[in-house]
Design a protein around this motif. Sequence first.
Motif, PDB file in Angstrom:
ATOM      1  N   GLY A  15       0.850  -1.346   0.014  1.00  0.00           N
ATOM      2  CA  GLY A  15       0.056   0.095  -0.042  1.00  0.00           C
ATOM      3  C   GLY A  15       0.960   1.087  -0.057  1.00  0.00           C
ATOM      4  N   LEU A  16       1.693   1.217   0.640  1.00  0.00           N
ATOM      5  CA  LEU A  16       2.801   2.519   0.863  1.00  0.00           C
ATOM      6  C   LEU A  16       3.546   2.532  -0.491  1.00  0.00           C
ATOM      7  CD1 LEU A  16       4.181   4.675   2.148  1.00  0.00           C
ATOM      8  CD2 LEU A  16       5.801   3.140   3.154  1.00  0.00           C
ATOM      9  N   HIS A  17       4.208   1.304  -1.037  1.00  0.00           N
ATOM     10  CA  HIS A  17       4.779   1.499  -2.296  1.00  0.00           C
ATOM     11  C   HIS A  17       3.756   1.948  -3.199  1.00  0.00           C
ATOM     12  CE1 HIS A  17       6.651  -0.875  -5.700  1.00  0.00           C
ATOM     13  NE2 HIS A  17       7.338  -0.404  -5.279  1.00  0.00           N
ATOM     14  N   ASP A  18       2.694   1.462  -3.426  1.00  0.00           N
ATOM     15  CA  ASP A  18       1.839   2.047  -4.537  1.00  0.00           C
ATOM     16  C   ASP A  18       1.279   3.649  -4.231  1.00  0.00           C
ATOM     17  OD1 ASP A  18       1.667  -0.588  -5.427  1.00  0.00           O
ATOM     18  OD2 ASP A  18      -0.347  -1.122  -4.656  1.00  0.00           O
ATOM     19  N   HIS A  19       1.218   3.816  -3.181  1.00  0.00           N
ATOM     20  CA  HIS A  19       0.919   5.213  -2.964  1.00  0.00           C
ATOM     21  C   HIS A  19       2.219   6.201  -3.236  1.00  0.00           C
ATOM     22  CE1 HIS A  19      -0.793   8.731  -0.908  1.00  0.00           C
ATOM     23  NE2 HIS A  19       0.488   8.841  -0.426  1.00  0.00           N
ATOM     24  N   ILE A  23       2.437   9.040  -6.382  1.00  0.00           N
ATOM     25  CA  ILE A  23       3.014  10.536  -6.071  1.00  0.00           C
ATOM     26  C   ILE A  23       3.882  10.764  -7.193  1.00  0.00           C
ATOM     27  CG2 ILE A  23       4.209  12.011  -4.607  1.00  0.00           C
ATOM     28  CD1 ILE A  23       2.932  10.547  -2.181  1.00  0.00           C
ATOM     29  N   VAL A  24       4.778  10.009  -7.217  1.00  0.00           N
ATOM     30  CA  VAL A  24       5.738  10.371  -8.239  1.00  0.00           C
ATOM     31  C   VAL A  24       5.240  10.403  -9.671  1.00  0.00           C
ATOM     32  CG1 VAL A  24       7.970   9.408  -9.665  1.00  0.00           C
ATOM     33  CG2 VAL A  24       7.590   9.329  -7.340  1.00  0.00           C
ATOM     34  N   GLU A  25       4.250   9.362 -10.253  1.00  0.00           N
ATOM     35  CA  GLU A  25       3.778   9.601 -11.715  1.00  0.00           C
ATOM     36  C   GLU A  25       2.716  10.840 -11.663  1.00  0.00           C
ATOM     37  OE1 GLU A  25       2.028   5.709 -11.753  1.00  0.00           O
ATOM     38  OE2 GLU A  25       3.675   4.825 -12.705  1.00  0.00           O
ATOM     39  N   ASP A  26       1.928  11.062 -10.573  1.00  0.00           N
ATOM     40  CA  ASP A  26       1.179  12.392 -10.712  1.00  0.00           C
ATOM     41  C   ASP A  26       1.898  13.611 -10.690  1.00  0.00           C
ATOM     42  OD1 ASP A  26      -1.036  10.620 -10.577  1.00  0.00           O
ATOM     43  OD2 ASP A  26      -1.664  10.904  -8.756  1.00  0.00           O
ATOM     44  N   ASN A  27       3.111  13.752 -10.583  1.00  0.00           N
ATOM     45  CA  ASN A  27       3.882  14.919 -10.514  1.00  0.00           C
ATOM     46  C   ASN A  27       5.405  14.568 -10.935  1.00  0.00           C
ATOM     47  OD1 ASN A  27       2.436  16.631  -8.547  1.00  0.00           O
ATOM     48  ND2 ASN A  27       2.745  14.671  -7.426  1.00  0.00           N
ATOM     49  N   ASP A  28       5.239  14.301 -12.484  1.00  0.00           N
ATOM     50  CA  ASP A  28       6.185  13.752 -13.163  1.00  0.00           C
ATOM     51  C   ASP A  28       7.120  14.874 -14.168  1.00  0.00           C
ATOM     52  OD1 ASP A  28       4.518  14.139 -15.031  1.00  0.00           O
ATOM     53  OD2 ASP A  28       4.776  12.296 -16.030  1.00  0.00           O
ATOM     54  N   GLU A  29       6.810  16.097 -13.727  1.00  0.00           N
ATOM     55  CA  GLU A  29       7.624  17.095 -14.622  1.00  0.00           C
ATOM     56  C   GLU A  29       9.163  16.947 -14.383  1.00  0.00           C
ATOM     57  OE1 GLU A  29       6.261  20.908 -13.844  1.00  0.00           O
ATOM     58  OE2 GLU A  29       4.243  20.438 -13.977  1.00  0.00           O
ATOM     59  N   ARG A  30       9.664  16.530 -13.228  1.00  0.00           N
ATOM     60  CA  ARG A  30      11.247  16.329 -12.997  1.00  0.00           C
ATOM     61  C   ARG A  30      11.414  14.958 -12.673  1.00  0.00           C
ATOM     62  NH1 ARG A  30      15.079  19.341  -8.518  1.00  0.00           N
ATOM     63  NH2 ARG A  30      16.770  17.874  -8.817  1.00  0.00           N
ATOM     64  N   SER A  32      10.692  10.694 -12.493  1.00  0.00           N
ATOM     65  CA  SER A  32       9.782   9.538 -13.104  1.00  0.00           C
ATOM     66  C   SER A  32      10.068   8.279 -12.314  1.00  0.00           C
ATOM     67  CB  SER A  32      10.071   9.366 -14.476  1.00  0.00           C
ATOM     68  OG  SER A  32      11.294   9.027 -14.805  1.00  0.00           O
ATOM     69  N   PHE A  33       8.995   7.548 -12.182  1.00  0.00           N
ATOM     70  CA  PHE A  33       9.137   6.208 -11.597  1.00  0.00           C
ATOM     71  C   PHE A  33       9.400   5.367 -12.620  1.00  0.00           C
ATOM     72  CE2 PHE A  33       7.194   2.113 -11.084  1.00  0.00           C
ATOM     73  CZ  PHE A  33       7.507   1.843  -9.761  1.00  0.00           C
ATOM     74  N   GLU A  34      10.593   4.513 -12.440  1.00  0.00           N
ATOM     75  CA  GLU A  34      10.917   3.574 -13.256  1.00  0.00           C
ATOM     76  C   GLU A  34      10.805   2.076 -13.046  1.00  0.00           C
ATOM     77  OE1 GLU A  34      12.775   4.415 -16.157  1.00  0.00           O
ATOM     78  OE2 GLU A  34      12.356   6.797 -15.550  1.00  0.00           O
ATOM     79  N   TRP A  35      10.933   1.752 -11.763  1.00  0.00           N
ATOM     80  CA  TRP A  35      10.511   0.191 -11.414  1.00  0.00           C
ATOM     81  C   TRP A  35      10.553   0.337  -9.857  1.00  0.00           C
ATOM     82  CZ3 TRP A  35      13.719  -2.413  -8.089  1.00  0.00           C
ATOM     83  CH2 TRP A  35      15.102  -1.816  -8.072  1.00  0.00           C
ATOM     84  N   GLY A  36       9.732  -1.125  -9.481  1.00  0.00           N
ATOM     85  CA  GLY A  36       9.789  -1.094  -8.110  1.00  0.00           C
ATOM     86  C   GLY A  36       9.448  -2.594  -7.712  1.00  0.00           C
ATOM     87  N   SER A  37       9.885  -3.030  -6.580  1.00  0.00           N
ATOM     88  CA  SER A  37       9.569  -4.308  -6.103  1.00  0.00           C
ATOM     89  C   SER A  37       9.158  -4.495  -4.567  1.00  0.00           C
ATOM     90  CB  SER A  37      11.047  -5.297  -6.403  1.00  0.00           C
ATOM     91  OG  SER A  37      11.907  -4.951  -5.638  1.00  0.00           O
ATOM     92  N   CYS A  38       8.563  -5.387  -4.235  1.00  0.00           N
ATOM     93  CA  CYS A  38       7.998  -5.380  -2.757  1.00  0.00           C
ATOM     94  C   CYS A  38       8.217  -6.841  -2.418  1.00  0.00           C
ATOM     95  CB  CYS A  38       6.415  -5.134  -2.805  1.00  0.00           C
ATOM     96  SG  CYS A  38       5.889  -3.392  -2.330  1.00  0.00           S
TER      97      CYS A  38
END
Length: 74
Positions: A15-19, A23-30, A32-38
């Motif tokens: 849940g924290l990871h997705d949140h 946040i990063v994807e919604d504010n991606d001017e500077r 960008s989210f590249e990848w993640g794992s949980c």
Amino acid sequence: MTIEKPYQRVRDIEGLHDHLIKIVEDNDERFSFEWGSCGINKAKMEIFDKENKVSYIVKIEPIIYDDNGDAVNL
């Protein structure tokens, strides 16, 4: 420990990871989210700084405290 406790930990960290991804994807001017794992107690994310052209790894895990209440894994 019941089987439900580890599953709840996974749901909490996911849940924290997705949140944070949102946040990063919604504010991606500077950035960008590249990848993640949980996993059960850990999550990792790569975030790219478009302005400085550098990637960062963000590691997320619960803080562990000793008997005195001091964090031991920071």
